[in-house]
Design a protein around this motif. Structure first.
Motif, PDB file in Angstrom:
ATOM      1  N   SER A 175       0.814  -1.223   0.000  1.00 36.04           N
ATOM      2  CA  SER A 175       0.000   0.000   0.000  1.00 36.04           C
ATOM      3  C   SER A 175       0.842   1.265   0.000  1.00 36.04           C
ATOM      4  N   SER A 176       1.944   1.247  -0.688  1.00 37.35           N
ATOM      5  CA  SER A 176       2.875   2.375  -0.824  1.00 37.35           C
ATOM      6  C   SER A 176       3.475   2.820   0.511  1.00 37.35           C
ATOM      7  N   ASP A 177       3.324   2.016   1.564  1.00 42.29           N
ATOM      8  CA  ASP A 177       3.898   2.385   2.862  1.00 42.29           C
ATOM      9  C   ASP A 177       5.418   2.499   2.806  1.00 42.29           C
ATOM     10  N   LEU A 178       6.037   1.852   1.856  1.00 51.23           N
ATOM     11  CA  LEU A 178       7.491   1.853   1.747  1.00 51.23           C
ATOM     12  C   LEU A 178       7.968   2.677   0.561  1.00 51.23           C
ATOM     13  N   TRP A 179       7.106   3.577   0.073  1.00 50.52           N
ATOM     14  CA  TRP A 179       7.419   4.368  -1.117  1.00 50.52           C
ATOM     15  C   TRP A 179       7.497   5.853  -0.786  1.00 50.52           C
ATOM     16  N   SER A 180       8.248   6.222   0.196  1.00 49.24           N
ATOM     17  CA  SER A 180       8.298   7.628   0.594  1.00 49.24           C
ATOM     18  C   SER A 180       9.211   8.464  -0.304  1.00 49.24           C
ATOM     19  N   MET A 181      10.342   7.936  -0.692  1.00 45.35           N
ATOM     20  CA  MET A 181      11.300   8.690  -1.510  1.00 45.35           C
ATOM     21  C   MET A 181      11.393   8.080  -2.900  1.00 45.35           C
ATOM     22  N   PRO A 182      11.235   8.935  -3.921  1.00 49.18           N
ATOM     23  CA  PRO A 182      10.924  10.368  -3.917  1.00 49.18           C
ATOM     24  C   PRO A 182       9.424  10.622  -3.905  1.00 49.18           C
ATOM     25  N   SER A 183       9.058  11.881  -3.736  1.00 50.06           N
ATOM     26  CA  SER A 183       7.654  12.281  -3.752  1.00 50.06           C
ATOM     27  C   SER A 183       7.171  12.372  -5.192  1.00 50.06           C
ATOM     28  N   SER A 184       6.230  11.492  -5.563  1.00 51.56           N
ATOM     29  CA  SER A 184       5.721  11.507  -6.939  1.00 51.56           C
ATOM     30  C   SER A 184       4.854  12.736  -7.201  1.00 51.56           C
ATOM     31  N   HIS A 185       4.142  13.222  -6.179  1.00 49.94           N
ATOM     32  CA  HIS A 185       3.352  14.451  -6.363  1.00 49.94           C
ATOM     33  C   HIS A 185       4.265  15.624  -6.734  1.00 49.94           C
ATOM     34  N   THR A 186       5.384  15.752  -6.020  1.00 48.63           N
ATOM     35  CA  THR A 186       6.300  16.853  -6.304  1.00 48.63           C
ATOM     36  C   THR A 186       6.963  16.676  -7.657  1.00 48.63           C
ATOM     37  N   ALA A 187       7.288  15.437  -8.004  1.00 52.23           N
ATOM     38  CA  ALA A 187       7.877  15.175  -9.315  1.00 52.23           C
ATOM     39  C   ALA A 187       6.910  15.552 -10.427  1.00 52.23           C
ATOM     40  N   ALA A 188       5.636  15.196 -10.272  1.00 51.70           N
ATOM     41  CA  ALA A 188       4.631  15.549 -11.281  1.00 51.70           C
ATOM     42  C   ALA A 188       4.463  17.055 -11.372  1.00 51.70           C
ATOM     43  N   ALA A 189       4.500  17.734 -10.230  1.00 54.16           N
ATOM     44  CA  ALA A 189       4.397  19.193 -10.236  1.00 54.16           C
ATOM     45  C   ALA A 189       5.577  19.816 -10.977  1.00 54.16           C
ATOM     46  N   ALA A 190       6.767  19.249 -10.806  1.00 50.31           N
ATOM     47  CA  ALA A 190       7.947  19.764 -11.496  1.00 50.31           C
ATOM     48  C   ALA A 190       7.824  19.563 -13.002  1.00 50.31           C
ATOM     49  N   VAL A 191       7.276  18.421 -13.411  1.00 49.90           N
ATOM     50  CA  VAL A 191       7.082  18.165 -14.841  1.00 49.90           C
ATOM     51  C   VAL A 191       6.129  19.195 -15.443  1.00 49.90           C
ATOM     52  N   LEU A 192       4.977  19.381 -14.809  1.00 47.40           N
ATOM     53  CA  LEU A 192       4.002  20.332 -15.331  1.00 47.40           C
ATOM     54  C   LEU A 192       4.551  21.750 -15.317  1.00 47.40           C
ATOM     55  N   SER A 193       5.275  22.101 -14.273  1.00 47.88           N
ATOM     56  CA  SER A 193       5.813  23.459 -14.184  1.00 47.88           C
ATOM     57  C   SER A 193       6.842  23.730 -15.273  1.00 47.88           C
ATOM     58  N   LEU A 194       7.737  22.767 -15.515  1.00 49.24           N
ATOM     59  CA  LEU A 194       8.738  22.987 -16.558  1.00 49.24           C
ATOM     60  C   LEU A 194       8.067  23.083 -17.925  1.00 49.24           C
ATOM     61  N   PHE A 195       7.049  22.262 -18.152  1.00 47.31           N
ATOM     62  CA  PHE A 195       6.309  22.334 -19.413  1.00 47.31           C
ATOM     63  C   PHE A 195       5.665  23.710 -19.576  1.00 47.31           C
ATOM     64  N   LEU A 196       4.961  24.180 -18.554  1.00 47.76           N
ATOM     65  CA  LEU A 196       4.300  25.483 -18.632  1.00 47.76           C
ATOM     66  C   LEU A 196       5.303  26.610 -18.821  1.00 47.76           C
ATOM     67  N   TYR A 197       6.440  26.523 -18.133  1.00 46.36           N
ATOM     68  CA  TYR A 197       7.456  27.570 -18.264  1.00 46.36           C
ATOM     69  C   TYR A 197       7.997  27.634 -19.688  1.00 46.36           C
ATOM     70  N   ARG A 198       8.216  26.464 -20.280  1.00 45.13           N
ATOM     71  CA  ARG A 198       8.743  26.466 -21.647  1.00 45.13           C
ATOM     72  C   ARG A 198       7.704  26.937 -22.659  1.00 45.13           C
ATOM     73  N   MET A 199       6.446  26.641 -22.397  1.00 48.34           N
ATOM     74  CA  MET A 199       5.385  27.093 -23.297  1.00 48.34           C
ATOM     75  C   MET A 199       5.091  28.578 -23.098  1.00 48.34           C
ATOM     76  N   TYR A 200       5.098  29.002 -21.830  1.00 49.76           N
ATOM     77  CA  TYR A 200       4.706  30.378 -21.489  1.00 49.76           C
ATOM     78  C   TYR A 200       5.699  30.922 -20.453  1.00 49.76           C
ATOM     79  N   PRO A 201       6.836  31.434 -20.891  1.00 45.77           N
ATOM     80  CA  PRO A 201       7.888  31.900 -19.959  1.00 45.77           C
ATOM     81  C   PRO A 201       7.415  32.926 -18.945  1.00 45.77           C
ATOM     82  N   GLN A 202       6.360  33.658 -19.255  1.00 43.40           N
ATOM     83  CA  GLN A 202       5.866  34.667 -18.312  1.00 43.40           C
ATOM     84  C   GLN A 202       5.279  34.030 -17.052  1.00 43.40           C
ATOM     85  N   LEU A 203       5.076  32.711 -17.062  1.00 45.64           N
ATOM     86  CA  LEU A 203       4.544  32.008 -15.891  1.00 45.64           C
ATOM     87  C   LEU A 203       5.662  31.485 -14.973  1.00 45.64           C
TER      88      LEU A 203
END
Length: 261
Positions: A175-203
């Motif tokens: 049940s993911s009890d042993l899956w603490s590192m790394p944080s997949s939520h933060t990794a997904a946020a980094a993916v979306l953020s880098l995508f948005l930054y490259r598409m729209y640098p003003q963000l």
């Protein structure tokens, strides 16, 4: 690092006073990581390692502080929503808004959608492999300095009994009890953020803030240690940068549009 750059730094250090030589030597890996040819992966990974080494000693104390967070309240409810930035629904909303509002060509926009989906899929695969390889128990198990690696097991309570499980035993009700590192939520946020930054640098500021909010929320909710968040952000950034640089979407669409012989 190339032998020439190492020799140059070494020869330069010899003429410096001892304290300056130590500082210069300590900073050399960071200067090396910022060289354009390797910046895409070396810089985030090196800074992630530095962050882990600095923060890991504070992981237990910061988790204890997070447990003092009030059970309810508007702030907690808002954070609970914002931590899903980078998850499936936010990816769908981003793609829909981009397809509807961006004035660039449909081919460009659909290529960007494919790029984002490819980056998210690659991140999910890589991060889950890391989780199963590192095998760090979640904060609720109170084992902040336990890293199982592929050969270690950890006791888990299942049905009133204690069972020992590896982090890669996905069929063993971990049940993911042993899956603490790394944080997949933060990794997904980094993916979306880098995508948005490259598409729209003003963000740019918005994308950085959102990754910080997601990582903070994951710690405050007791799902991850701060170091899990650091590793997740670095992993997401590196994978997204590699995939987006490969630019698979437009290449795939261009191949489909080629006339058949």
């Amino acid at each position: 690092m190339s032998p020439s750059s190492f020799r140059i730094a070494r020869d330069y250090n010899r003429g410096l006073p001892a304290p300056a030589r130590w500082v210069h030597g300590a900073l050399f890996p960071y200067r090396w990581s910022l060289v354009p040819a390797r910046r895409i992966w070396a810089a985030p990974l090196l800074f992630a390692v530095t962050g882990v080494l600095l923060l890991i000693w504070f992981d237990p104390a910061l988790i204890k502080l997070s447990r003092m967070m009030p059970e309810g309240g508007d702030i907690k409810r808002e954070l609970n929503v914002l931590q899903q930035y980078g998850a499936f629904s936010s990816i769908v909303i981003t793609c829909v808004l981009m397809l509807l509002l961006d004035r660039r060509s449909p081919v460009f926009k659909w290529g960007a959608v494919i790029n984002l989906v490819a980056a998210i899929l690659a991140m999910s695969l890589f991060v889950n492999i890391l989780k199963m390889t590192i095998g760090r128990p979640r904060p609720r198990l109170d084992a902040p300095y336990t890293f199982l690696w592929p050969w270690g097991t950890h006791p888990l309570e299942r049905g009133g009994e204690i069972v020992h499980r590896h982090a890669w035993e996905i069929w063993g009700d971990i049940s993911s009890d042993l899956w603490s590192m790394p944080s997949s939520h933060t990794a997904a946020a980094a993916v979306l953020s880098l995508f948005l930054y490259r598409m729209y640098p003003q963000l740019r500021v918005f994308t950085i803030v959102m990754v910080a909010i997601v990582g903070t929320a994951r710690v405050l909710f007791g799902a991850h240690y701060p170091t899990d968040v650091v590793v997740g952000a670095a992993a997401g950034y590196v994978i997204a940068a590699v995939v987006l640089n490969l630019n698979p979407g437009p290449r795939l669409l261009a191949r489909r549009e080629q006339p058949r012989a």
